[in-house]
Every structure is written in structure tokens, then in C-alpha cells.
Design an enzyme around this catalytic site. Structure first.
Site, PDB file in Angstrom:
ATOM      1  N   TYR A 130       0.830  -0.974  -0.080  1.00  0.00           N
ATOM      2  CA  TYR A 130       0.044  -0.134   0.077  1.00  0.00           C
ATOM      3  C   TYR A 130       0.965   1.300   0.057  1.00  0.00           C
ATOM      4  CZ  TYR A 130      -3.339   3.698   1.107  1.00  0.00           C
ATOM      5  OH  TYR A 130      -4.243   4.506   0.703  1.00  0.00           O
ATOM      6  N   ASN A 211      -2.641   6.586   6.580  1.00  0.00           N
ATOM      7  CA  ASN A 211      -3.223   7.498   7.586  1.00  0.00           C
ATOM      8  C   ASN A 211      -4.107   6.741   8.612  1.00  0.00           C
ATOM      9  OD1 ASN A 211      -5.651   6.532   6.239  1.00  0.00           O
ATOM     10  ND2 ASN A 211      -6.008   8.513   5.283  1.00  0.00           N
ATOM     11  N   GLN A 259      12.740  15.089   9.930  1.00  0.00           N
ATOM     12  CA  GLN A 259      11.595  14.221  10.413  1.00  0.00           C
ATOM     13  C   GLN A 259      10.368  14.992  10.865  1.00  0.00           C
ATOM     14  OE1 GLN A 259      10.874  10.666  10.946  1.00  0.00           O
ATOM     15  NE2 GLN A 259      12.516  11.086   9.283  1.00  0.00           N
ATOM     16  N   HIS A 262       7.419  15.702   8.263  1.00  0.00           N
ATOM     17  CA  HIS A 262       6.709  14.421   7.868  1.00  0.00           C
ATOM     18  C   HIS A 262       5.220  14.791   8.361  1.00  0.00           C
ATOM     19  CE1 HIS A 262       8.920  11.359   6.015  1.00  0.00           C
ATOM     20  NE2 HIS A 262       9.959  11.267   6.987  1.00  0.00           N
ATOM     21  N   GLU A 326      12.815   5.688  16.497  1.00  0.00           N
ATOM     22  CA  GLU A 326      12.787   4.906  15.064  1.00  0.00           C
ATOM     23  C   GLU A 326      14.008   5.332  14.024  1.00  0.00           C
ATOM     24  OE1 GLU A 326       9.924   5.596  10.930  1.00  0.00           O
ATOM     25  OE2 GLU A 326      10.398   7.137  12.406  1.00  0.00           O
ATOM     26  N   HIS A 327      14.490   6.643  14.073  1.00  0.00           N
ATOM     27  CA  HIS A 327      15.759   6.916  13.756  1.00  0.00           C
ATOM     28  C   HIS A 327      16.800   7.240  14.860  1.00  0.00           C
ATOM     29  CE1 HIS A 327      12.889   7.610  10.497  1.00  0.00           C
ATOM     30  NE2 HIS A 327      13.594   6.834   9.589  1.00  0.00           N
ATOM     31  N   ASP A 360      16.588   6.916   3.968  1.00  0.00           N
ATOM     32  CA  ASP A 360      15.317   7.083   3.708  1.00  0.00           C
ATOM     33  C   ASP A 360      15.257   6.779   2.067  1.00  0.00           C
ATOM     34  OD1 ASP A 360      13.873   7.545   6.051  1.00  0.00           O
ATOM     35  OD2 ASP A 360      13.883  10.103   5.478  1.00  0.00           O
ATOM     36  N   GLU A 414       4.212 -34.905  31.242  1.00  0.00           N
ATOM     37  CA  GLU A 414       2.994 -33.778  30.743  1.00  0.00           C
ATOM     38  C   GLU A 414       1.650 -34.497  30.632  1.00  0.00           C
ATOM     39  OE1 GLU A 414       4.196 -31.534  27.318  1.00  0.00           O
ATOM     40  OE2 GLU A 414       5.399 -30.294  28.465  1.00  0.00           O
ATOM     41  N   HIS A 419       0.703 -38.820  22.832  1.00  0.00           N
ATOM     42  CA  HIS A 419       2.340 -38.630  22.296  1.00  0.00           C
ATOM     43  C   HIS A 419       3.092 -39.712  22.697  1.00  0.00           C
ATOM     44  CE1 HIS A 419       0.847 -34.469  21.877  1.00  0.00           C
ATOM     45  NE2 HIS A 419       1.985 -34.113  21.550  1.00  0.00           N
TER      46      HIS A 419
END
Length: 434
Positions: A130, A211, A259, A262, A326-327, A360, A414, A419
Site C-alpha cells: 500500500y 493515514n 523528521q 513529515h 525509529e531513527h 530514507d 506432561e 504422544h
């Protein structure tokens, strides 16, 4: 608190320090959650018809053909400059080089004689990308998503973007081997990729930013059994810069503003042991802001941003790890020496000549990064996100016989009788063969 307010970290209480590292709140309102849920259900039930209705409603566009034709893509390519095409080619080459190097060697070991264990890698079969529309088309994100998808060997790679799709996005898609591009945006695009329509194929995993509606749609489809997996949780963009007294204030300011522009919910933080550096950076930010077309957006982001003076670089690293940006940009003498101390960051940029813009666009690392504190547990996007790992085991008769009693003991402890029986039956069969 304005961005030119310099904060002394060690004069703050523990609660004040905690508040300084708080991110701007993000949460989908109840109305967004309900609207997105309705869109998902409508697209699932009515397919292409619903997509066209939403394009008319939200994008103010009448879409006849949802799929972009090869002729339209060729025409878009003709309209782009050779300079831009060449720049994209350089970026793709670097992205390919870095992501190809991430291929995992197969694991094939004998854990004990006669017990062979393997780990093999397979591509995610189908992925949907997207790409948001708007005045600044994010064609670089096409490069960042489609290139590793191609390297991974994903059999189907499709892309959705709101109409009209920018020429740059169409060319980037063609350059990176995207098979089909669709004139669909918003939450309805995520629904189409998750459930499939008459035109848009259902995919296994969805990648890409968007968004609040797109983000909420991705969250919802990832939690539905009939939906699709997603790349990672999304949040506002952010950068943290660690700078010492030898840093260049103009460089630091430009990285902070790259940044801040943005969006109004972006956050930027400067950590420095030098109070004079903080003051000079604040002045440089004001000077550069005056020249930016997106100055108002950047100024809003700066309202939630910080200039923090610390005791020393070690404390800068400690605070950065706590925040998990993030950065992370380290503009200090011998910046590489700090890397081993960094525990949480999406992507790290070392030295004066490694602006965040390089990552980037064209250095080769991926710009799709965890944000909003998710760096504590999530990695930057890479080849592995377009792949899945599968284990294989094969036991010979001798290997099985040697391991059988261990398995029986563990299964019995167990209380999983079936099993245990699966082993005991085989043990008895071997005894009969002897």
C-alpha cells in the site's frame, strides 16, 4: 514547552524525565474504528462495486478500470526525467545489494547421531503493497517494499494506491517487478488486499504506511481469521540525535527538521552533553525553518519535541535506549564506538556524513522501521519479512531408538498419553523386527 527551551535532564525528577520521553498520544477514535469496520465488511460483501463507490466518496474520482494498464504505466515512464529514473536505479541497486546479503544459509545439523534437523526458508506467496497518494507521492516506499519482495521470491506482488496514481509510483512499481497496480486507496484498499475482490487478488501479507484509517484497517484485518498478516504496527515518525560539542549544528538541525516535516505528530529529540550545542542547534532550527515549504507542519511537530542536556555521552545512550527511537543519529567524535551500547533503535546513522535522508532513499537499508517504542521488540523491515522459516526433522531407526525413552519420559510427565504412545508403538515395532 517550545523547542528552544533547553532542558537539564539531571535537574528533572524521575516523573519529569518520564514525561519528557512520552510520545504524542495515538489511538483510533471510536468513530474511525466503526467506519473502518463498516468499510471492511462492505468491500468483503460487494467487492469492486464498493471500491468504486469509496473512490467517488473519498477520492472524488470516478474509477472505471481498477487495474492500471501497461499502456498507462509506459506513458507514466515517458513523462519522468532521465535524472529521476537514474536516481531510482542507483537506489534500487543499493537496496538489492543490502537485502540480498540478508539471505539466510540453510541450517542442517545432526543434533545427535541419527537425528537430522533442518531449517529452510520459503517466500511469502503473495504480498500487497500500500502506497499513500497525496501531494508528495512516496515512491521511495515502493522501492523499499518491492525490492525485497522480489529477492525473497514472492510469487505475487501487487500494489494499491489512491487514484490518480503518481507517475513516480507507477514507474517505481514497474522498475521493481510489481505485477499489478490498482487504483484503490484508503481502508478500502486494505480490505481489497485482505479479502480479495473481482479485480484485486487476496494476499497473504500487507505492507506499507498510511493515514489513521489505513493503519486501523491493517490492525483489524490482521486480527481477523479471514484477513491478512501485516508488516508491523505503525506510528508517527521520529528521530533522536546524540551530538557532542564537535557536531555541526546546521547538520543536526537539518536532520531534526527532516523528521519534523513529515507530520504534526512527528517527534524529534536532541541529546547532548554540551549546553552550548543545544543552544546553537535551536538557533539553526529557527533559521532553517524559515526556508521550509512545510514549516508550519514542522513547527507543530516541534511542540512535542525536546532539547535535552545530559551529564555525558553515556547518559545520552542510556536515555536513547530507554526511548528506542525509529531513527537514531549519532553525530559525535568516534560515533561507531557507541554502536555496541545501543540496544533499541530502528536504524542508526553514524557521523556527520550519514544523514537520515540517506537511509530514507538510497544507502540500501530499509526505511520501513518500527516506531512509537516498538523498537524494543520489533526489527527494521528486511528480507525476512517477506519470507517464512520452516523446520524439517528426520530420524533414522538408530536415531529414533536412542531418543525414544527421552520422549516417552517427557510425554508421560506432561500426561499426554497419545504422544507417548506414538513413540511406544514404534519401539515395539522395532523389537518385533529384531
Amino acid at each position: 514547552m517550545s523547542f528552544n527551551t533547553i532542558i537539564d535532564w539531571n535537574s528533572c525528577t524521575a516523573e519529569q524525565q518520564r514525561q519528557l520521553l512520552m510520545r504524542p498520544a495515538i489511538s483510533a477514535s471510536e468513530s474511525i474504528t466503526r467506519t473502518v469496520n463498516d468499510i471492511l465488511d462492505n468491500v468483503k460483501a460487494r467487492g469492486d462495486e464498493a471500491l468504486r463507490e469509496y473512490s467517488a466518496k473519498f477520492d472524488k474520482t470516478t474509477v472505471t478500470a481498477l487495474k492500471v494498464s501497461a499502456e498507462e504505466i509506459a506513458a507514466a515512464s515517458e513523462r519522468l526525467s532521465d535524472e529521476l529514473k537514474q536516481a531510482m536505479a542507483v537506489a534500487v541497486k543499493n537496496i538489492e545489494t543490502f537485502h540480498t546479503a540478508q539471505k539466510l544459509p540453510p541450517v542442517d545439523v545432526e543434533t545427535q547421531p541419527g537425528v537430522r534437523c533442518q531449517q529452510v526458508t520459503r517466500p511469502v506467496a503473495s504480498v500487497g503493497l500500500y502506497i499513500p497518494g497525496g501531494s508528495a507521492p512516496l515512491f521511495s516506499t515502493v522501492l523499499m517494499l518491492a525490492t525485497p519482495a522480489s529477492i525473497a521470491g514472492c510469487k505475487k506482488v501487487v500494489l494499491c494506491s489512491p487514484p490518480p496514481i503518481a507517475d513516480e509510483i507507477l514507474y517505481a512499481a514497474q522498475l521493481c517487478g510489481v505485477q499489478d497496480v490498482f487504483n484503490v486507496g484508503g481502508a478500502q484498499a486494505i480490505a481489497a488486499l485482505a479479502f480479495g475482490t473481482e479485480s484485486v487478488p487476496k494476499v497473504d501479507k500487507i505492507f506499507g504506511p498510511g493515514n489513521a484509517f489505513v493503519t486501523e484497517a491493517k490492525r483489524q484485518v490482521s486480527q481477523r481469521l479471514d484477513g491478512a498478516a501485516i508488516d508491523m504496527p505503525a506510528g508517527p515518525s521520529e528521530v533522536l540525535v546524540i551530538a557532542d560539542s564537535g557536531a555541526t549544528p546546521d547538520f543536526v538541525a537539518s536532520d531534526l527538521l527532516s523528521q519534523a516535516e513529515h507530520g504534526p505528530d512527528s517527534q524529534v529529540i536532541l541529546l547532548t552533553p554540551a549546553a552550548d550545542m543545544a543552544r546553537r542547534v535551536a538557533e539553526a532550527v529557527e533559521r532553517q525553518l524559515a526556508e521550509l515549504p512545510r514549516a508550519e507542519t514542522a513547527r507543530q511537530a516541534l511542540n512535542a519535541s525536546r532539547l535535552i542536556v545530559t551529564k555525558d555521552l553515556a547518559q545520552c545512550v542510556e536515555i536513547s535506549n530507554q526511548y528506542g527511537p525509529e531513527h537514531l543519529i549519532i553525530q559525535t567524535r568516534n560515533a561507531r564506538e557507541l554502536v555496541d551500547s545501543i540496544t533499541s533503535a530502528g536504524s542508526v546513522f553514524l557521523g556527520d556524513w550519514s544523514p537520515e535522508s540517506a537511509g530514507d532513499y538510497a544507502s540500501g537499508t530499509n526505511h520501513v522501521l518500527p516506531t512509537y517504542g516498538y523498537t524494543a521488540t520489533c526489527s527494521s523491515l528486511g528480507l525476512a519479512d517477506f519470507q517464512k522459516r520452516m523446520t524439517v526433522q528426520e530420524l533414522s531407526k538408530e536415531g529414533f531408538s536412542a531418543l525414544a525413552s527421552t520422549i516417552e519420559t517427557l510425554a508421560a510427565a506432561e500426561r499426554l498419553t497419545a504422544h507417548k504412545n506414538a513413540v511406544t508403538l514404534r519401539v515395539n515395532a522395532l523389537k518385533e523386527q529384531a
